[in-house]
Design a protein around this motif. Structure first.
Motif, PDB file in Angstrom:
ATOM      1  N   ALA A  34      21.109  -9.556  -0.551  1.00  0.00           N
ATOM      2  CA  ALA A  34      20.091  -9.678   0.270  1.00  0.00           C
ATOM      3  C   ALA A  34      18.716  -8.717   1.321  1.00  0.00           C
ATOM      4  O   ALA A  34      17.856  -9.003   1.877  1.00  0.00           O
ATOM      5  N   LEU A  35      18.640  -7.723   1.163  1.00  0.00           N
ATOM      6  CA  LEU A  35      18.182  -6.714   1.456  1.00  0.00           C
ATOM      7  C   LEU A  35      16.622  -7.146   0.801  1.00  0.00           C
ATOM      8  O   LEU A  35      16.198  -6.934   1.644  1.00  0.00           O
ATOM      9  N   ALA A  36      17.347  -6.558  -0.094  1.00  0.00           N
ATOM     10  CA  ALA A  36      16.082  -6.976  -2.147  1.00  0.00           C
ATOM     11  C   ALA A  36      15.161  -8.325  -1.267  1.00  0.00           C
ATOM     12  O   ALA A  36      14.154  -8.444  -1.041  1.00  0.00           O
ATOM     13  N   PHE A  37      15.651  -9.480  -0.883  1.00  0.00           N
ATOM     14  CA  PHE A  37      14.945 -10.965  -0.451  1.00  0.00           C
ATOM     15  C   PHE A  37      14.577 -10.684   0.971  1.00  0.00           C
ATOM     16  O   PHE A  37      13.543 -11.064   1.248  1.00  0.00           O
ATOM     17  N   VAL A  38      14.988 -10.433   1.691  1.00  0.00           N
ATOM     18  CA  VAL A  38      14.425  -9.895   3.084  1.00  0.00           C
ATOM     19  C   VAL A  38      13.246  -8.969   3.272  1.00  0.00           C
ATOM     20  O   VAL A  38      12.275  -9.484   3.444  1.00  0.00           O
ATOM     21  N   THR A  39      13.593  -8.205   2.183  1.00  0.00           N
ATOM     22  CA  THR A  39      11.690  -7.480   1.570  1.00  0.00           C
ATOM     23  C   THR A  39      11.365  -8.129   1.327  1.00  0.00           C
ATOM     24  O   THR A  39       9.977  -7.837   2.006  1.00  0.00           O
ATOM     25  N   MET A  40      10.954  -9.084   0.145  1.00  0.00           N
ATOM     26  CA  MET A  40       9.962  -9.597  -0.632  1.00  0.00           C
ATOM     27  C   MET A  40       9.672 -10.737   0.377  1.00  0.00           C
ATOM     28  O   MET A  40       7.949 -10.820   0.271  1.00  0.00           O
ATOM     29  N   THR A  41      10.783 -11.094   1.076  1.00  0.00           N
ATOM     30  CA  THR A  41      10.070 -12.511   2.567  1.00  0.00           C
ATOM     31  C   THR A  41       9.032 -11.922   2.954  1.00  0.00           C
ATOM     32  O   THR A  41       8.128 -12.174   3.151  1.00  0.00           O
ATOM     33  N   LEU A  42       9.449 -10.122   3.835  1.00  0.00           N
ATOM     34  CA  LEU A  42       8.411 -10.319   5.309  1.00  0.00           C
ATOM     35  C   LEU A  42       7.617  -9.701   4.114  1.00  0.00           C
ATOM     36  O   LEU A  42       6.443  -9.783   4.861  1.00  0.00           O
ATOM     37  N   ALA A  43       7.502  -8.402   2.865  1.00  0.00           N
ATOM     38  CA  ALA A  43       6.571  -8.493   2.632  1.00  0.00           C
ATOM     39  C   ALA A  43       5.369  -9.953   2.161  1.00  0.00           C
ATOM     40  O   ALA A  43       3.912  -9.839   2.561  1.00  0.00           O
ATOM     41  N   ILE A  44       5.409 -10.997   1.310  1.00  0.00           N
ATOM     42  CA  ILE A  44       5.086 -11.776   1.725  1.00  0.00           C
ATOM     43  C   ILE A  44       4.213 -12.738   3.185  1.00  0.00           C
ATOM     44  O   ILE A  44       3.264 -12.864   2.783  1.00  0.00           O
ATOM     45  N   VAL A  45       5.347 -12.622   3.798  1.00  0.00           N
ATOM     46  CA  VAL A  45       4.543 -13.095   5.101  1.00  0.00           C
ATOM     47  C   VAL A  45       3.581 -12.025   5.348  1.00  0.00           C
ATOM     48  O   VAL A  45       2.514 -12.867   5.807  1.00  0.00           O
ATOM     49  N   PHE A  46       3.415 -10.713   5.727  1.00  0.00           N
ATOM     50  CA  PHE A  46       3.003 -10.181   5.806  1.00  0.00           C
ATOM     51  C   PHE A  46       1.525  -9.568   5.432  1.00  0.00           C
ATOM     52  O   PHE A  46       0.345  -9.902   5.872  1.00  0.00           O
ATOM     53  N   ALA A  47       1.667 -10.140   3.307  1.00  0.00           N
ATOM     54  CA  ALA A  47       0.183 -10.211   2.795  1.00  0.00           C
ATOM     55  C   ALA A  47      -0.418 -11.723   3.247  1.00  0.00           C
ATOM     56  O   ALA A  47      -1.660 -11.347   3.115  1.00  0.00           O
ATOM     57  N   LEU A  48       0.604 -12.948   3.618  1.00  0.00           N
ATOM     58  CA  LEU A  48      -0.248 -14.603   4.019  1.00  0.00           C
ATOM     59  C   LEU A  48      -0.976 -14.150   5.210  1.00  0.00           C
ATOM     60  O   LEU A  48      -2.336 -14.357   5.169  1.00  0.00           O
ATOM     61  N   TRP A  49      -0.994 -13.188   6.105  1.00  0.00           N
ATOM     62  CA  TRP A  49      -0.587 -12.974   7.112  1.00  0.00           C
ATOM     63  C   TRP A  49      -2.175 -11.963   7.429  1.00  0.00           C
ATOM     64  O   TRP A  49      -3.205 -12.605   7.902  1.00  0.00           O
ATOM     65  N   SER A  50      -2.276 -11.209   6.448  1.00  0.00           N
ATOM     66  CA  SER A  50      -2.995 -11.020   6.425  1.00  0.00           C
ATOM     67  C   SER A  50      -4.271 -10.909   6.066  1.00  0.00           C
ATOM     68  O   SER A  50      -5.572 -10.603   6.049  1.00  0.00           O
ATOM     69  N   LYS A  51      -3.808 -11.324   5.101  1.00  0.00           N
ATOM     70  CA  LYS A  51      -4.904 -12.716   3.893  1.00  0.00           C
ATOM     71  C   LYS A  51      -5.619 -13.703   5.211  1.00  0.00           C
ATOM     72  O   LYS A  51      -6.994 -13.613   5.467  1.00  0.00           O
ATOM     73  N   HIS A  52      -5.327 -14.062   6.000  1.00  0.00           N
ATOM     74  CA  HIS A  52      -5.822 -15.167   6.680  1.00  0.00           C
ATOM     75  C   HIS A  52      -6.462 -14.607   7.872  1.00  0.00           C
ATOM     76  O   HIS A  52      -7.743 -14.848   8.056  1.00  0.00           O
ATOM     77  N   ARG A  53      -5.731 -13.151   8.729  1.00  0.00           N
ATOM     78  CA  ARG A  53      -6.862 -12.444   9.267  1.00  0.00           C
ATOM     79  C   ARG A  53      -8.359 -12.104   8.669  1.00  0.00           C
ATOM     80  O   ARG A  53      -9.071 -11.781   9.255  1.00  0.00           O
ATOM     81  N   THR A  54      -7.863 -11.739   7.648  1.00  0.00           N
ATOM     82  CA  THR A  54      -9.383 -10.645   6.819  1.00  0.00           C
ATOM     83  C   THR A  54      -9.725 -12.478   6.451  1.00  0.00           C
ATOM     84  O   THR A  54     -11.369 -12.163   7.061  1.00  0.00           O
ATOM     85  N   GLU A  55      -9.889 -13.398   6.415  1.00  0.00           N
ATOM     86  CA  GLU A  55     -10.763 -15.059   5.956  1.00  0.00           C
ATOM     87  C   GLU A  55     -11.383 -15.482   7.434  1.00  0.00           C
ATOM     88  O   GLU A  55     -12.240 -15.614   7.510  1.00  0.00           O
ATOM     89  N   LYS A  56     -10.638 -14.825   8.501  1.00  0.00           N
ATOM     90  CA  LYS A  56     -10.704 -15.017  10.023  1.00  0.00           C
ATOM     91  C   LYS A  56     -12.237 -14.433  10.437  1.00  0.00           C
ATOM     92  O   LYS A  56     -12.695 -14.432  10.832  1.00  0.00           O
TER      93      LYS A  56
END
Length: 59
Positions: free
Chosen positions: A14-36
């Protein structure tokens, strides 16, 4: 029959799944912010860029 709801068999995956999910969400947010930022504010290219203006030491 003993059942552990928060045992190691459940908690670690469960902790591994939450960690991977948060890492993916952060990467997508960072990508969106950089492209903007790249689209909203065109900045001059770096003098170190391959197609940039080049070094200008006496400017």
């Amino acid at each position: 029959m003993e059942e552990y709801i928060m045992g190691g068999e459940f908690l670690v995956p469960a902790l591994a799944f939450v960690t991977m999910t948060l890492a993916i969400v952060f990467a997508l947010w960072s990508k969106h912010r950089t492209e903007k930022r790249m689209a909203d504010n065109p900045r001059p290219k770096s003098s170190l860029a391959k197609d940039g203006p080049g070094p200008q030491p006496f400017r």
